[in-house]
Design an enzyme around this catalytic site. Structure first.
Site, PDB file in Angstrom:
ATOM      1  N   ASP A 218       0.869  -1.168   0.000  1.00  0.00           N
ATOM      2  CA  ASP A 218       0.000   0.000   0.000  1.00  0.00           C
ATOM      3  C   ASP A 218       0.919   1.235   0.000  1.00  0.00           C
ATOM      4  O   ASP A 218       2.139   1.129   0.187  1.00  0.00           O
ATOM      5  CB  ASP A 218      -0.966  -0.020   1.194  1.00  0.00           C
ATOM      6  CG  ASP A 218      -2.208   0.840   0.911  1.00  0.00           C
ATOM      7  OD1 ASP A 218      -2.134   1.727   0.028  1.00  0.00           O
ATOM      8  OD2 ASP A 218      -3.248   0.650   1.566  1.00  0.00           O
TER       9      ASP A 218
HETATM   10  C1  NOJ Z   1      -4.007   3.910   0.129  1.00  0.00           C
HETATM   11  C2  NOJ Z   1      -5.211   3.035   0.273  1.00  0.00           C
HETATM   12  O1  NOJ Z   1      -5.136   2.327   1.489  1.00  0.00           O
HETATM   13  C3  NOJ Z   1      -5.407   2.042  -0.857  1.00  0.00           C
HETATM   14  O2  NOJ Z   1      -6.661   1.454  -0.715  1.00  0.00           O
HETATM   15  C4  NOJ Z   1      -5.253   2.713  -2.187  1.00  0.00           C
HETATM   16  O3  NOJ Z   1      -5.463   1.781  -3.217  1.00  0.00           O
HETATM   17  C5  NOJ Z   1      -3.875   3.329  -2.281  1.00  0.00           C
HETATM   18  N1  NOJ Z   1      -3.703   4.307  -1.222  1.00  0.00           N
HETATM   19  C6  NOJ Z   1      -3.633   4.000  -3.632  1.00  0.00           C
HETATM   20  O4  NOJ Z   1      -4.405   5.119  -3.765  1.00  0.00           O
END
Ligand code: NOJ
Length: 732
Positions: free
Chosen positions: A290
């Site tokens: 993430d």
């Molecule tokens: C953080 C989020 O937790 C995740 O769900 C998302 O896909 C990513 N950022 C990218 O934006």
């Protein structure tokens, strides 16, 4: 998405032979463009400033519009980028042009984006959509989103979000299919079929990314990014099943979650990534972290420095770094100094190239001018789907003979949310446009309603009492649209109090004082604590954030052109202090009851206000004649369902099971199947649901699956609380 052909496999071998170590590491690097601003603070600080109110949203927008984005063209040209998180098709084409035409090996980028519930055609949030209990709809949502985003050059969706969430305080409950592992697994499989469909034309599918792997929804106290701790049995019985189901369906990629699980961040977790996902489930796609999560391992205190974090992540099977550049900076020296085995890198690159090939990116890296504008105007077919899902997601929570409304009713509409176009989109709808959104006010007007509108009050701010006075004079019936702004759920949006925010309950009280019938139309991204509302408001319609067609869907249900049939995918507690509250709770030795020494609170009811699976209709359904036929590998559980009212309607027949005595404590009930039925007024039908014997077991704390002989109670009914039941003895 077809599997890799032998020719493609050979092409990957050939590429790997040719690649330098730097080029291989480049394939493991995903970035977002950096912001180079005409402002003196960093981008992160600017976001902080907006979040804590030092600058307004408008000011933020102005600063951003004046800022330049750095797409790191030089790094791209040197083969140092694999993926970029962007959505503008012109930008995507220009980045691809560098990757394909100006790098030594011409490997295309894979462009990823958060397409959570629709791309251009935004449909209901997943928490609502899952409540339709119609897998064909989940699949079609995926197909449409895939086509639309692919026309913009986006071939990779950071979706579906499959976190089981049992705590309504957690804002991200809105993004996924709710609290039940069985429903979430059905949702997961259908969505993968939709997103990654087997169309001959790559323009019609994308790679899905299962997130957030794993147990993120169990973050302590429902506070986002918080720690998670659980027994292996809980992990395997409750949190892993939707991921396992999606991997079995062929999901292409997985995103690891931010949280630590039993002390090890999921970003560097050997057990969940290498052992369970790659070895046990045989997952052949790639894993991405993430955003910034590899660097956060230092803050977690599990890595000494950036190199340590990089080595730990890559060794655990983290194939791609989202956003930190740490792999680019650290992996080469880690391999050269012997801290990291080169096989970790080769394996990651092989997986990433495999997905790029399966997506047809080598053959068609660009989008044409025609494609870029194909969905500027939303196609009728997509709008029809958005409307159907929205109508079917609506849950009728209470109705004291107020609904449906007559077309001639004089309606007084209140609540600021009733006319705020962006709010219907819900959390994570970045590519939705306000111009496409039908608000509830607009929907009522489209339906030809006799409606006057007085906003009165929203989720924040004061009540305009003069407007309330006008509102109660204006109509025969009052609709109060109350709930949460879209930004009150989703990432970083946990709430410590899940009652109606602001002064909206007071607004309801003032409206009820008029003695006119009041209908509460809820717009929200999580279960709300509606104890008072459920007692005093005569009709309550749970409408969530329903996407671009929200207003039309709500109007159709209010007027009875559509009979509501949605069911709750999560428990609605009476008060926040009961969170986490969910139906499939493990049995205690002292189940809650009226007596004192039982598992209960002194100051809260024993039961939730609305249980999982609950939802009314404008007609009534009767369940009778439950029967169980045991066959060699399954039970055939049947019931006679009768529509006893005078309207056609739908009902989700739900099958639950309880293992009476087992070697570990089992849940009081577990959903094992469902069947959505449409019945004409007066019609009755025998509905049979198959419960496979394989489904009747559980994982123990060593992650071993058991099928244990003995007594089971089988339940069938219209929600998790009200069911017919029969006991049966099974010898497997
Ligand atoms: C953080 C989020 O937790 C995740 O769900 C998302 O896909 C990513 N950022 C990218 O934006």
């Amino acid at each position: 998405m077809k599997l890799l052909t032998d020719k493609q496999k050979a092409a990957i071998d050939e590429l790997l032979e040719k690649m330098t170590l730097e080029e291989k590491i480049g394939q493991m690097n995903q970035i977002s463009p950096s912001i180079v601003g005409g402002f003196d603070v960093s981008f992160e600080e600017l976001i902080e400033m907006m979040t804590d109110g030092r600058i307004s949203k408008e000011e933020f927008g102005r600063l951003m519009a004046g800022a330049k984005q750095d797409f790191h063209d030089d790094v791209n040209r040197a083969g140092g980028l694999s993926s970029v998180l962007v959505s503008d098709p012109e930008v995507i084409n220009s980045l691809q042009k560098i990757a394909v035409e100006q790098t030594r090996l011409g490997i295309p980028l894979i462009i990823g984006f958060d397409v959570i519930h629709g791309f251009r055609t935004v449909v209901p949030i997943a928490l609502a959509e899952a409540g339709t209990f119609e897998p064909e709809l989940f699949e079609k949502t995926g197909r449409i989103a895939a086509k639309e985003s692919r026309a913009s050059g986006i071939a990779w969706h950071f979706a579906p979000m499959l976190d089981i969430s049992r705590d309504a305080r957690w804002g991200r409950i809105s993004e996924g299919p709710g609290e039940d592992p069985y429903l979430a697994s059905v949702f997961a499989k259908a969505r993968i079929r939709g997103l990654q469909n087997d169309d001959e034309n790559p323009e019609n599918y994308v790679a899905a990314c299962l997130k957030h792997y794993v147990a993120y929804g169990a973050c302590e106290s429902g506070r986002d990014y918080n720690t998670t701790s659980m027994a292996k049995s809980m992990l395997h019985n409750t949190y892993l099943p939707p991921f396992k189901a999606a991997v079995e369906e062929g999901a292409a990629t997985v995103m690891a979650s931010f949280n630590d699980l039993n002390g090890v961040p999921c970003t560097v977790n050997n057990y969940t990534l290498r052992k369970i996902l790659k070895e046990d489930y045989g997952f052949e796609g790639f894993v991405v972290s993430d955003a910034n999560a590899i660097r956060e391992c230092i803050i977690h205190g599990i890595a000494e420095d950036e190199q340590d974090a990089a080595v730990k992540a890559a060794s655990a099977g983290m194939d791609m770094d989202m956003g930190t550049w740490i792999y680019s900076k650290e992996l080469k020296s880690a391999v050269e100094s012997g801290k990291l085995d080169i096989t970790c890198i080769d394996e990651a690159v092989r997986r990433i190239l495999g997905i790029k090939m399966r997506l047809g990116l080598f053959e068609k890296p660009y989008v044409t001018e025609e494609e870029m504008h194909r969905y500027d105007k939303l196609p009728e077919e997509h709008l029809a789907h958005a409307l159907e899902v929205a109508e079917k997601s609506i849950v009728l929570l209470k109705n004291n003979d107020v609904l449906p409304l007559k077309k001639t009713a004089k309606i007084s509409l209140t609540g600021a949310l009733a006319d705020m176009p962006e709010e219907v989109l819900g959390s994570w709808a970045i590519s939705g446009r306000a111009d496409d959104c039908v608000t509830i006010l607009q929907g009522l007007k489209n339906a030809g309603a006799d409606v006057s509108y007085h906003p009165c009050c929203g989720p924040e701010g004061e009540i305009d009492e003069a407007e309330v006075k006008a509102a109660v004079l204006d109509g025969d019936v009052i609709i109060a649209v109350v709930g949460e702004f879209a930004s009150m759920s989703g990432e970083a949006s946990s709430r410590a109090d899940i009652s109606l925010p602001g002064r909206q309950q007071e607004l309801l009280k003032m409206l009820l004082d008029s003695k006119k019938p009041v209908i509460a139309v809820l717009m929200n991204g999580r279960p709300l604590a509606l104890s008072w509302e459920s007692e005093h408001v005569p009709a309550i319609l749970e409408c969530w954030h329903l996407g671009v067609q929200m207003g039309n869907a709500v109007a159709n249900v209010l007027f009875g052109d559509v009979n509501p049939g949605g069911k709750l995918t999560c428990t609605f507690p009476a008060m926040t202090g009961q969170c986490p509250m969910y139906y499939n709770t493990p049995k205690t030795g002292r189940p809650a009851s009226k007596s004192k020494f039982t598992s209960r609170y002194l100051d809260a009811p024993l039961e939730p206000v609305y249980p999982f699976g609950y939802g009314l209709s404008y007609t009534n359904f009767k369940y009778s004649d439950m029967d169980i036929q045991e066959e060699k590998d399954c039970l055939k559980v049947s019931v006679v369902l009768e529509n006893t009212g005078d309207r056609d309607g739908s009902e989700t027949v739900q099958l639950y099971m309880h293992d009476v005595s087992a070697s570990i404590v089992r849940p009081v009930k577990e959903m094992k199947g469902f069947s959505k039925e449409y019945l004409k007024a007066g019609e009755s039908r025998k509905v049979t649901i198959t419960l496979s014997k394989d489904q009747m077991g559980f994982y123990d704390d060593d992650a071993i699956y058991h099928l244990e002989d003995g007594r089971f109670i089988i339940y069938i009914g219209g929600n998790s609380k009200e069911c017919l039941k029969q006991e049966i003895n099974i010898n497997f």
